[in-house]
Design a protein around this motif. Structure first.
Motif, mmCIF file in Angstrom:
data_model
loop_
_atom_site.group_PDB
_atom_site.id
_atom_site.type_symbol
_atom_site.label_atom_id
_atom_site.label_comp_id
_atom_site.label_asym_id
_atom_site.label_seq_id
_atom_site.Cartn_x
_atom_site.Cartn_y
_atom_site.Cartn_z
ATOM 1 N N GLU A 8 38.179 18.771 -15.474
ATOM 2 C CA GLU A 8 36.821 18.242 -15.386
ATOM 3 C C GLU A 8 35.775 19.306 -15.713
ATOM 4 O O GLU A 8 35.820 20.423 -15.221
ATOM 5 N N ILE A 9 34.817 18.921 -16.550
ATOM 6 C CA ILE A 9 33.647 19.739 -16.861
ATOM 7 C C ILE A 9 32.484 19.130 -16.086
ATOM 8 O O ILE A 9 32.261 17.922 -16.149
ATOM 9 N N VAL A 10 31.762 19.963 -15.332
ATOM 10 C CA VAL A 10 30.646 19.482 -14.512
ATOM 11 C C VAL A 10 29.396 20.286 -14.828
ATOM 12 O O VAL A 10 29.467 21.508 -15.000
ATOM 13 N N SER A 11 28.266 19.596 -14.905
ATOM 14 C CA SER A 11 26.975 20.244 -15.071
ATOM 15 C C SER A 11 25.963 19.448 -14.264
ATOM 16 O O SER A 11 25.814 18.243 -14.472
ATOM 17 N N ALA A 12 25.275 20.100 -13.315
ATOM 18 C CA ALA A 12 24.312 19.404 -12.463
ATOM 19 C C ALA A 12 23.191 20.366 -12.088
ATOM 20 O O ALA A 12 23.437 21.545 -11.872
ATOM 21 N N TRP A 13 21.958 19.846 -12.022
ATOM 22 C CA TRP A 13 20.845 20.702 -11.633
ATOM 23 C C TRP A 13 19.756 19.929 -10.915
ATOM 24 O O TRP A 13 19.630 18.733 -11.048
ATOM 25 N N THR A 14 18.983 20.693 -10.173
ATOM 26 C CA THR A 14 17.762 20.212 -9.542
ATOM 27 C C THR A 14 16.814 21.404 -9.422
ATOM 28 O O THR A 14 17.259 22.552 -9.478
ATOM 29 N N VAL A 15 15.530 21.142 -9.293
ATOM 30 C CA VAL A 15 14.557 22.203 -9.079
ATOM 31 C C VAL A 15 13.920 21.981 -7.714
ATOM 32 O O VAL A 15 13.464 20.881 -7.413
ATOM 33 N N ARG A 16 13.933 23.023 -6.881
ATOM 34 C CA ARG A 16 13.299 22.977 -5.563
ATOM 35 C C ARG A 16 12.491 24.244 -5.372
ATOM 36 O O ARG A 16 13.011 25.338 -5.577
ATOM 37 N N GLY A 25 0.781 -1.223 0.000
ATOM 38 C CA GLY A 25 0.000 0.000 0.000
ATOM 39 C C GLY A 25 0.815 1.276 0.000
ATOM 40 O O GLY A 25 0.252 2.373 -0.011
ATOM 41 N N ARG A 26 2.112 1.144 0.019
ATOM 42 C CA ARG A 26 2.936 2.352 0.003
ATOM 43 C C ARG A 26 2.824 3.003 -1.369
ATOM 44 O O ARG A 26 2.853 2.347 -2.386
ATOM 45 N N ARG A 27 2.636 4.329 -1.366
ATOM 46 C CA ARG A 27 2.569 5.036 -2.637
ATOM 47 C C ARG A 27 3.374 6.321 -2.555
ATOM 48 O O ARG A 27 3.571 6.885 -1.476
ATOM 49 N N GLN A 28 3.793 6.762 -3.685
ATOM 50 C CA GLN A 28 4.617 7.957 -3.796
ATOM 51 C C GLN A 28 3.737 9.198 -3.778
ATOM 52 O O GLN A 28 2.732 9.261 -4.466
ATOM 53 N N LEU A 29 4.128 10.216 -2.991
ATOM 54 C CA LEU A 29 3.377 11.465 -2.904
ATOM 55 C C LEU A 29 4.037 12.607 -3.676
ATOM 56 O O LEU A 29 3.367 13.544 -4.074
ATOM 57 N N GLY A 30 5.331 12.558 -3.849
ATOM 58 C CA GLY A 30 6.033 13.654 -4.510
ATOM 59 C C GLY A 30 7.388 13.185 -4.999
ATOM 60 O O GLY A 30 7.775 12.030 -4.787
ATOM 61 N N TYR A 31 8.095 14.073 -5.667
ATOM 62 C CA TYR A 31 9.421 13.727 -6.171
ATOM 63 C C TYR A 31 10.245 14.988 -6.413
ATOM 64 O O TYR A 31 9.717 16.090 -6.503
ATOM 65 N N ARG A 32 11.547 14.808 -6.524
ATOM 66 C CA ARG A 32 12.488 15.844 -6.933
ATOM 67 C C ARG A 32 13.517 15.169 -7.811
ATOM 68 O O ARG A 32 14.103 14.168 -7.426
ATOM 69 N N ILE A 33 13.730 15.697 -8.975
ATOM 70 C CA ILE A 33 14.677 15.107 -9.923
ATOM 71 C C ILE A 33 15.986 15.884 -9.863
ATOM 72 O O ILE A 33 15.986 17.111 -9.878
ATOM 73 N N ARG A 34 17.098 15.143 -9.805
ATOM 74 C CA ARG A 34 18.435 15.731 -9.864
ATOM 75 C C ARG A 34 19.127 15.157 -11.089
ATOM 76 O O ARG A 34 19.093 13.952 -11.309
ATOM 77 N N VAL A 35 19.741 16.004 -11.868
ATOM 78 C CA VAL A 35 20.450 15.568 -13.073
ATOM 79 C C VAL A 35 21.888 16.052 -12.970
ATOM 80 O O VAL A 35 22.130 17.202 -12.587
ATOM 81 N N ALA A 36 22.841 15.174 -13.299
ATOM 82 C CA ALA A 36 24.248 15.540 -13.205
ATOM 83 C C ALA A 36 25.059 14.805 -14.250
ATOM 84 O O ALA A 36 24.717 13.694 -14.650
ATOM 85 N N GLY A 37 26.120 15.441 -14.682
ATOM 86 C CA GLY A 37 27.037 14.815 -15.613
ATOM 87 C C GLY A 37 28.405 15.452 -15.479
ATOM 88 O O GLY A 37 28.534 16.580 -14.996
ATOM 89 N N SER A 38 29.410 14.715 -15.890
ATOM 90 C CA SER A 38 30.767 15.259 -15.868
ATOM 91 C C SER A 38 31.573 14.621 -16.993
ATOM 92 O O SER A 38 31.214 13.554 -17.508
ATOM 93 N N HIS A 39 32.641 15.314 -17.386
ATOM 94 C CA HIS A 39 33.522 14.821 -18.441
ATOM 95 C C HIS A 39 34.931 15.294 -18.125
ATOM 96 O O HIS A 39 35.144 16.470 -17.818
#
Length: 148
Positions: free
Chosen positions: A73-81, A53-67
């Motif tokens: 090193e090149i870094v790019s990362a984001w999230t929305v809050r 019966g557990r269900r998800q109520l919300g979420y937050r997505i984080r995206v990141a990458g590096s090279h």
């Protein structure tokens, strides 16, 4: 660029101590995508829990990458809050980067309290269709961008 989806945080309806987890992260039906060219990308995931019966109520997505480039090193990362995009970048020494970031307006992109266009060495390249454009010199950046 290595990386892809950095993870997803979830809020759950049923209390408990089980190890619920998010799996099968995708963007546009691909795992570890590179160069997603969609105006409104589709994110997907599965939630696994041993609690019935557990269900998800919300979420937050984080995206990141590096090279690891020949220059560093090149870094790019984001999230929305809370309606604000939080963006982290690293531009290697002796290089520049072009940043295109969605924002409510040209002064909505900030490093701390300072509009990014007023940061030393940063060149504001224009604002159109809800996107602010900049040329960034080498360095590390922790930015916020209010969304419209």
């Amino acid at each position: 660029m290595a990386g892809g989806l950095g993870g997803a945080d979830t809020a759950w309806a049923a209390p408990g101590t089980d190890r619920s987890e998010v799996t099968g992260l995708t963007v546009e039906h691909r795992t570890d995508p590179l160069g997603v060219d969609a105006e409104r990308p589709r994110f997907g995931w599965r939630t696994d829990s041993a609690v019935r019966g557990r269900r998800q109520l919300g979420y937050r997505i984080r995206v990141a990458g590096s090279h690891l480039s020949p220059y560093g090193e090149i870094v790019s990362a984001w999230t929305v809050r809370d309606g604000t995009l939080h963006y982290r970048a690293a531009v290697p020494a002796n290089t520049t980067a072009t940043l295109r970031i969605p924002a409510a307006g040209p002064d909505a992109v900030r490093e701390g309290r300072t509009p990014l266009s007023r940061v030393s060495g940063v060149e504001f390249a224009g604002f159109a269709d809800g996107t602010a454009n900049y040329r960034l010199p080498s360095g590390r950046y922790e930015l916020t961008a209010a969304q419209g």
